[in-house]
Design an enzyme around this catalytic site. Structure first.
Site, PDB file in Angstrom:
ATOM      1  N   GLU A 229      37.223 -28.291  37.781  1.00 46.96           N
ATOM      2  CA  GLU A 229      36.559 -28.017  36.509  1.00 46.96           C
ATOM      3  C   GLU A 229      37.494 -27.306  35.534  1.00 46.96           C
ATOM      4  O   GLU A 229      37.584 -27.672  34.364  1.00 46.96           O
ATOM      5  CB  GLU A 229      35.291 -27.190  36.730  1.00 46.96           C
TER       6      GLU A 229
ATOM      7  N   ARG B 156      30.857 -35.731  28.401  1.00 43.33           N
ATOM      8  CA  ARG B 156      31.102 -34.514  29.186  1.00 43.33           C
ATOM      9  C   ARG B 156      29.764 -33.833  29.399  1.00 43.33           C
ATOM     10  O   ARG B 156      28.934 -33.785  28.500  1.00 43.33           O
ATOM     11  CB  ARG B 156      32.061 -33.557  28.464  1.00 43.33           C
TER      12      ARG B 156
ATOM     13  N   ASN C 156      39.070 -28.850  32.123  1.00 42.43           N
ATOM     14  CA  ASN C 156      38.845 -28.183  30.829  1.00 42.43           C
ATOM     15  C   ASN C 156      40.162 -28.001  30.076  1.00 42.43           C
ATOM     16  O   ASN C 156      40.224 -28.235  28.869  1.00 42.43           O
ATOM     17  CB  ASN C 156      38.169 -26.831  31.024  1.00 42.43           C
TER      18      ASN C 156
END
Length: 146
Positions: free
Chosen positions: A46, A105, A50
């Site tokens: 994650e 997303r 990002n």
């Protein structure tokens, strides 16, 4: 005894799996449970995603930096970029918030990180980048003796 590692790599989506596996291999010396290992791999995924998608806007010239320290059954991780930064960290931490809805997303990255780790701290400066610091205690970790 403290043990640490640092890596940096190009902000390419194919490097996300490299980061996840590298961190998992490093922390495996603490003998984490499968659930703990899966959670940490997910968190790394994650945070790196990002950095690549939001921090660098898919510009592969950027670098992602990861440092991991393990000591006394605790894992301390830092995942950092020198990208666009986050204008409003509190807004970005809200479930379902995303700056890239056109990419489908989910906006759950920080929420997932918060659920899987004991502590999370996000610091960001627009135009200078973002650092996510994460901490987790492993339930059955072996103490390092060597």
């Amino acid at each position: 005894m403290k043990n640490e590692m640092q890596i940096k790599f190009s902000a390419l989506s194919q490097n996300e799996s490299f980061a996840r596996v590298t961190v998992a291999a490093f922390i495996s010396q603490l003998d984490p449970t499968m659930d703990e290992l899966t959670e940490i791999k997910t968190v790394v995924s994650e945070a790196v995603t990002n950095s690549i998608i939001h921090g660098y806007d898919n510009d592969s010239n950027g670098l992602v930096y990861i440092s991991v320290e393990i000591e006394d059954g605790f894992i301390d991780m830092s995942i950092r970029d020198e990208g666009l930064g986050i204008m409003n960290v509190e807004e970005a931490r809200q479930p379902l918030f995303t700056t890239k809805p056109e990419l489908e997303r989910s906006g759950m990255g920080f929420t997932i990180m918060e659920n899987f780790m004991d502590e999370i701290e996000i610091s960001s400066q627009p135009g200078k980048g973002t650092e996510v610091r994460l901490r987790k205690h492993l339930s059955n970790s072996k103490m390092l003796c060597n």
